[in-house]
Scaffold this motif. Structure first.
Motif, short mmCIF file in Angstrom:
data_model
loop_
_atom_site.label_atom_id
_atom_site.label_comp_id
_atom_site.label_asym_id
_atom_site.label_seq_id
_atom_site.Cartn_x
_atom_site.Cartn_y
_atom_site.Cartn_z
N GLU A 31 0.83 -1.20 0.00
CA GLU A 31 0.00 0.00 0.00
C GLU A 31 0.86 1.26 0.00
O GLU A 31 0.59 2.22 -0.74
CB GLU A 31 -0.91 -0.02 1.23
N SER A 38 1.91 6.73 -6.98
CA SER A 38 0.88 7.70 -7.35
C SER A 38 1.36 9.14 -7.13
O SER A 38 1.18 10.01 -7.99
CB SER A 38 -0.39 7.45 -6.54
N GLY A 97 -13.35 13.00 -0.51
CA GLY A 97 -12.58 11.77 -0.65
C GLY A 97 -11.24 12.05 -1.28
O GLY A 97 -11.17 12.63 -2.38
N LYS A 99 -8.94 10.07 -2.61
CA LYS A 99 -8.63 9.38 -3.86
C LYS A 99 -9.37 10.01 -5.03
O LYS A 99 -8.78 10.25 -6.09
CB LYS A 99 -8.98 7.90 -3.75
N PHE A 100 -10.66 10.29 -4.86
CA PHE A 100 -11.44 10.92 -5.94
C PHE A 100 -10.86 12.28 -6.30
O PHE A 100 -10.74 12.64 -7.47
CB PHE A 100 -12.90 11.06 -5.53
N ALA A 149 -4.59 16.48 -2.19
CA ALA A 149 -4.87 15.08 -1.88
C ALA A 149 -3.58 14.28 -1.75
O ALA A 149 -3.47 13.42 -0.86
CB ALA A 149 -5.76 14.48 -2.97
N ILE A 153 -2.49 12.16 1.61
CA ILE A 153 -2.35 10.71 1.54
C ILE A 153 -0.94 10.29 1.97
O ILE A 153 -0.75 9.31 2.69
CB ILE A 153 -2.67 10.21 0.12
N PRO A 216 -4.66 3.61 -2.89
CA PRO A 216 -5.59 3.17 -1.84
C PRO A 216 -6.53 4.30 -1.41
O PRO A 216 -6.25 5.48 -1.62
CB PRO A 216 -4.67 2.76 -0.69
N SER A 217 -7.65 3.92 -0.81
CA SER A 217 -8.61 4.89 -0.28
C SER A 217 -8.42 5.01 1.23
O SER A 217 -8.22 4.01 1.92
CB SER A 217 -10.04 4.45 -0.59
N TYR A 218 -8.50 6.24 1.74
CA TYR A 218 -8.40 6.48 3.17
C TYR A 218 -9.68 7.18 3.63
O TYR A 218 -10.14 8.14 3.01
CB TYR A 218 -7.20 7.37 3.50
N GLU A 219 -10.24 6.67 4.72
CA GLU A 219 -11.45 7.24 5.28
C GLU A 219 -11.13 7.92 6.60
O GLU A 219 -10.23 7.51 7.33
CB GLU A 219 -12.52 6.16 5.49
#
Length: 456
Positions: A31, A38, A97, A99-100, A149, A153, A216-219
């Motif tokens: 990850e 990225s 978000g 990632k978006f 972003a 991240i 990856p997505s982070y919340e």
């Protein structure tokens, strides 16, 4: 969601044993590796798109009826709207978000870069100028989304090595700055105005599906703090001044350096891009080293910030050089000064992000994506302030008083910010010493009071 390999979540970098790199796994998780890929792709692509304009756009815009002041404003408006967008994206990153925001920013950036390539078909005069502003504004907003972003991240995935990771990724920013001007100048000289933008825009668009797959997505939950509380902290205010001055120095060179080199040394457009090479290469090489030093020895950051700015100020005094020094302008001297400037910029820029993040944590900001978004947005926004003022004021001063004096005035800003930051650290150290002595005396008095009844 916590970063892989850090079960207790992120901590302020450099604060106590948790901030030590010894607790970070030696090997990157998959990850973390994907996050690095990225972030590297957005650094490389965005910097190439940003720096491609330097060697040939000012001359092309002059042919279309734009003055040096207008050219500087075209460069500067990018930073102004990046400033506004960074505040919005940093504040709402949890809602949108990360990632978006990252993917959408890259997609729009690639598209508007291609659009910039067809501006030579637009009629000269006000219509051309208006379209340049419109496309640059769209590019600025998309870049602000992607880079805000990206910073958030990265800080989430590498909580204990923020400076090291950011410094290492500046290799790709430097590579973009290195490749952008010579590649753009070569393609422009060989194939005309459209090809450089179409080529780079397509490269950025090709990176989008890759990042959709691997990132990856982070919340996280929304935080309780705001930009205004963060920027109202005195230390953050001085760090913001540092960021402003350094970004202004970089931005100053965009509309002015290529014109100065063309007029002073009569170099063709393809070779003008190589002049930027010294700055970008030295910055890319030195940044990882200063990032590693900042994480290993956090107490050194203050010295890097102060002396980096003072050296930068000296570089801008010698860039012309300023006429009162009576030094003849030479191409070799110019390149050498740009190399030193790249190193001094790495000294000052890399420690600012972890310093702001540490200050936020020390003042009660919660650990999570919300605070990381605020710090990332603030960094991007304040960088944009200087990046707007630098080319805008630089283009105006270049037109009125020439490159030599304009560069000296630009260096004065770096000098003032460096001295102000140094004065703040001296006062902070003095205040902490007085507080430490007071607490020691107070503790001694309490011990005497506690022992007095027993003696009686």
């Amino acid at each position: 969601m916590d970063a892989p390999g850090d079960a207790e979540g992120p901590r302020p970098p450099g604060d106590g044993p948790a901030g030590s790199t010894r607790e970070t796994p030696r090997r990157l998780s998959r990850e973390q590796l994907y996050v690095l890929i990225s972030a590297a792709s957005v650094n490389l692509g965005s910097m190439m798109c940003y720096s491609i304009l330097g060697p040939f756009f000012p001359r092309e815009a002059e042919k279309k009826g734009a003055s040096n002041t207008i050219i500087g404003m075209i460069f500067g408006c990018y930073a102004l709207f990046e400033l506004l967008a960074s505040f919005v994206f940093g504040n709402y990153i949890v809602h949108i978000g990360a990632k978006f925001m990252f993917i959408a920013g890259m997609f729009v950036s690639g598209g508007v870069t291609i659009l910039f390539g067809i501006l030579d078909q637009v009629p000269e005069g006000p219509i051309f100028i208006a379209m340049c502003f419109l496309v640059r504004v769209m590019d600025a907003i998309s870049f602000a989304a992607a880079i805000t972003a990206s910073f958030s991240i990265l800080a989430k995935a590498f909580p204990n090595n923020v400076a090291t990771v950011l410094g290492s990724l500046e290799i790709f920013s430097g590579l973009g700055l290195i490749l952008g001007p010579p590649v753009g100048g070569f393609l422009y000289q060989s194939f005309g105005y459209e090809v450089p933008f179409i080529f780079l825009g397509c490269i950025v668009l090709l990176m989008v599906p890759l990042n959709m797959y691997i990132l990856p997505s982070y919340e996280s939950d929304p935080g309780q703090h705001s930009f205004w509380k963060l920027i109202s902290l005195p230390k953050v205010g001085f760090l913001v001044f540092i960021i402003n001055s350094l970004s202004s120095c970089f931005g100053f060179l965009d509309p002015t350096l290529s014109l100065f080199v063309l007029e002073k040394f009569n170099l063709p457009a393809g070779y003008v891009g190589l002049v930027f090479l010294g700055l970008a290469l030295s910055y890319a090489i030195s940044s990882p080293l200063f990032g590693l030093l900042s994480d290993k020895k956090p107490h050194v950051r203050k010295w890097l910030l102060v002396f980096g700015n003072l050296i930068t100020a000296g570089c801008y005094m010698l860039l012309g050089p300023i006429p009162i020094l009576h030094i003849q302008s030479q191409l070799l001297l110019l390149v050498l000064i740009l190399v030193v400037h790249g190193i001094s910029a790495g000294m000052s820029i890399i420690p600012t992000f972890p310093e702001i993040l540490s200050c936020a944590y020390e003042n009660g900001f919660e650990e999570g994506l919300s605070t990381l978004g605020l710090v990332s947005g603030l960094f991007s926004a304040m960088w944009s302030v200087g990046a707007f003022i630098g080319p805008t004021l630089g283009g105006f001063l270049y037109e009125k008083i020439g490159f030599e004096w304009a560069a000296a005035i630009q260096g004065l800003w770096a000098l003032i910010s460096g001295l102000a930051m140094g004065l703040f650290y001296v006062l902070e150290y003095s205040r902490r010493r007085r507080r430490s002595k007071y607490l020691t005396i107070l503790s001694t008095e309490e011990e005497k009071t506690a022992l007095l009844p027993n003696e009686l």
